[in-house]
Design a protein around this motif. Structure first.
Motif, short mmCIF file in Angstrom:
data_model
loop_
_atom_site.label_atom_id
_atom_site.label_comp_id
_atom_site.label_asym_id
_atom_site.label_seq_id
_atom_site.Cartn_x
_atom_site.Cartn_y
_atom_site.Cartn_z
N LYS A 41 -23.81 -41.36 -33.27
CA LYS A 41 -24.94 -40.89 -34.08
C LYS A 41 -25.99 -40.22 -33.21
O LYS A 41 -26.54 -39.16 -33.56
CB LYS A 41 -25.56 -42.07 -34.83
CG LYS A 41 -26.72 -41.68 -35.74
CD LYS A 41 -27.28 -42.90 -36.48
CE LYS A 41 -28.46 -42.51 -37.36
NZ LYS A 41 -29.04 -43.70 -38.04
N LYS A 43 -25.44 -38.84 -30.26
CA LYS A 43 -24.85 -37.59 -29.77
C LYS A 43 -25.10 -36.46 -30.76
O LYS A 43 -25.50 -35.36 -30.38
CB LYS A 43 -23.36 -37.76 -29.52
CG LYS A 43 -22.65 -36.48 -29.09
CD LYS A 43 -21.17 -36.69 -28.88
CE LYS A 43 -20.49 -35.39 -28.46
NZ LYS A 43 -19.03 -35.58 -28.19
N ASP A 44 -24.84 -36.73 -32.05
CA ASP A 44 -25.07 -35.73 -33.09
C ASP A 44 -26.53 -35.30 -33.13
O ASP A 44 -26.85 -34.11 -33.27
CB ASP A 44 -24.66 -36.27 -34.46
CG ASP A 44 -23.15 -36.39 -34.62
OD1 ASP A 44 -22.42 -35.76 -33.82
OD2 ASP A 44 -22.71 -37.13 -35.52
N GLU A 45 -27.42 -36.27 -32.98
CA GLU A 45 -28.85 -35.97 -33.00
C GLU A 45 -29.24 -35.06 -31.83
O GLU A 45 -29.99 -34.08 -32.01
CB GLU A 45 -29.65 -37.27 -32.94
CG GLU A 45 -31.14 -37.08 -33.04
CD GLU A 45 -31.91 -38.40 -32.97
OE1 GLU A 45 -33.10 -38.38 -32.60
OE2 GLU A 45 -31.32 -39.45 -33.31
N GLN A 47 -27.32 -32.98 -30.21
CA GLN A 47 -26.74 -31.64 -30.34
C GLN A 47 -27.41 -30.86 -31.47
O GLN A 47 -27.36 -29.63 -31.47
CB GLN A 47 -25.23 -31.74 -30.52
CG GLN A 47 -24.57 -32.27 -29.25
CD GLN A 47 -23.07 -32.14 -29.22
OE1 GLN A 47 -22.40 -32.57 -30.14
NE2 GLN A 47 -22.54 -31.56 -28.14
N GLN A 48 -28.05 -31.56 -32.39
CA GLN A 48 -28.87 -30.87 -33.39
C GLN A 48 -30.16 -30.37 -32.74
O GLN A 48 -30.67 -29.29 -33.07
CB GLN A 48 -29.18 -31.79 -34.56
CG GLN A 48 -27.99 -32.03 -35.48
CD GLN A 48 -28.29 -33.04 -36.57
OE1 GLN A 48 -29.45 -33.36 -36.83
NE2 GLN A 48 -27.25 -33.56 -37.21
#
Length: 235
Positions: A41, A43-45, A47-48
């Motif tokens: 989660k 990681k996604d944040e 990369q956003q």
């Protein structure tokens, strides 16, 4: 060329804020956590926040030497030369030495001191050879003034500051920077059960801001130590 930063203790508290700040600066990141869902989660944040960076993750118990070294090796293989290492993994145990449990000292050593020692041994030789790089060790005001009610914690944080000084002496002739970050009462999970006013404490974002500004200094400047305390005084 994009630079790479590795951060231990990177999904919560200070480590989380530091990772976000480095993502904003455009550095690729290597982060770890014991919780896979939490890690992915985050990681996604990241990369956003910055779609142009790489974020390497590995489920890791940072207090386990073998797992920690596997994370370091995998991060290096994935990203290449690690330019910045932030040792932010830490835990607080509230007990005097005479009253703490049998396992507390070993646990504090393996969380507050061992990871920084092992990350230095793993990445230090490459940094020395390349004559560049920066280590940040998150110490504590307990590194300067022991807390009687936190015996093992104080001992390990004292030792971490000593390690940081030794690292700096070993590395300064090679142009590798080493900084001890010494926070006072900081609003992390250590305070999750306490009723506190955030305006009377240091925030994780304050620590991250200080680290980024130190990192961005000229090649000839190093901040040996930085102490950041609550403006009204320690809690």
């Amino acid at each position: 060329m994009t630079k790479n930063a590795l951060i231990t203790g990177s999904t919560k508290g200070m480590g989380r804020s530091i990772a976000i700040s480095f993502a904003n600066e455009g550095l690729n990141l290597a982060i770890c956590s014991r919780n896979e869902q939490e890690l992915l989660k985050f990681k996604d944040e990241l990369q956003q926040i910055n779609p142009n960076i790489k974020v390497f993750t590995k489920v890791t118990d940072g207090s386990n030497k073998a797992q920690l070294l596997q994370f370091a090796a995998a991060a290096q293989q994935e990203l290449g030369f690690i330019d910045v290492v932030v040792n932010s993994l830490g835990t607080y145990a509230h007990a005097s030495i005479l009253d703490e449990g049998e396992e507390v000292f070993e646990s504090q050593l393996n969380t507050n001191l061992m990871p920084a020692y092992e990350m230095y041994r793993f990445f230090g030789k490459a940094m020395r050879a390349e004559r560049k790089g920066h280590f940040f060790n998150i110490c504590s005001v307990a590194s300067l003034n022991p807390i009687a009610a936190a015996g093992a914690y104080s001992v390990t944080k004292y030792a971490l500051l000593g390690l940081t000084k030794l690292m700096r002496f070993e590395m300064q002739e090679y142009g590798v920077k080493v900084t001890a970050v010494i926070p006072g009462s900081t609003l992390t999970d250590s305070w999750k059960d306490a009723v506190v006013d955030k305006d009377t404490m240091v925030l994780p974002e304050d620590i991250a801001s200080a680290i980024i500004n130190i990192y961005k200094m000229s090649i000839g400047a190093n901040v040996d130590e930085i102490i950041i305390k609550p403006a009204p005084g320690q809690i």
